[in-house]
Design a protein around this motif. Structure first.
Motif, PDB file in Angstrom:
ATOM      1  N   TRP A  80      37.319  43.819  18.046  1.00  0.00           N
ATOM      2  CA  TRP A  80      36.334  42.948  18.684  1.00  0.00           C
ATOM      3  C   TRP A  80      35.007  43.064  17.947  1.00  0.00           C
ATOM      4  N   SER A  81      34.374  41.925  17.705  1.00  0.00           N
ATOM      5  CA  SER A  81      33.066  41.918  17.052  1.00  0.00           C
ATOM      6  C   SER A  81      31.977  42.090  18.115  1.00  0.00           C
ATOM      7  N   GLU A  83      29.471  40.197  18.356  1.00  0.00           N
ATOM      8  CA  GLU A  83      29.203  38.840  18.829  1.00  0.00           C
ATOM      9  C   GLU A  83      30.147  38.458  19.972  1.00  0.00           C
TER      10      GLU A  83
END
Length: 165
Positions: A80-81, A83
């Protein structure tokens, strides 16, 4: 149904004819009954390959071919980023907890190859992380208070010993 029979029924449905060779047009109810038979007698509520964004269910990573899922096909882990995490936080704040489809659609460009279940699971894990850090902070605060109390008690004992002399 047998895969060959399912393939024949699917081809018949696509061509507009009935399964079994008759070319008579089907009513929408009969067509739906045949489609239900193709997916194992259960309604298909939009999950699976080729479904619109956010309509995938927990089985969406499996490749479905005429009602037969390929076994043991898993989605490759995608980290998961920051962002994406921020988009989940904003989505829950704006749209509410449990509105995973609305969050997915509101932040569609950010969530590439993510399903509503992915977002729900990530949010649950983010909440656990916050709770764990709050518990650690509370424990540290309690430890600091206990240390301060112990230091105050030691100072008081030292002052009492000094007064006796």
């Amino acid at each position: 149904p047998h895969p060959a029979a399912a393939a024949a029924a699917a081809a018949a449905l696509r061509s507009g004819g009935a399964a079994g060779g008759s070319a008579a047009p089907q009513s929408p109810a009969a067509r739906q009954d045949n489609q239900l038979a193709l997916v194992g007698g259960k309604e298909n509520n939009g999950g699976g390959v080729g479904s619109p964004l956010g309509k995938a269910n927990r089985h969406s990573s499996k490749q479905h071919t005429l009602g037969n899922a390929v076994a043991n096909v898993r989605k490759k882990h995608q980290p998961w980023s920051v962002e994406e995490e921020e988009a989940i936080k904003r989505g829950v704040a704006q749209l509410g907890h449990g509105k995973w489809l609305a969050i997915l659609q509101a932040h569609e460009p950010v969530f590439l190859n993510r399903t509503t279940m992915d977002i729900k699971d990530k949010w649950r894990n983010m909440e656990k992380k916050v709770e764990k850090s709050k518990a650690a902070a509370a424990a540290a605060k309690a430890d600091a208070a206990a240390a301060a109390a112990a230091a105050a008690a030691a100072d008081a004992a030292a002052a009492a010993a000094k007064m006796k002399l």
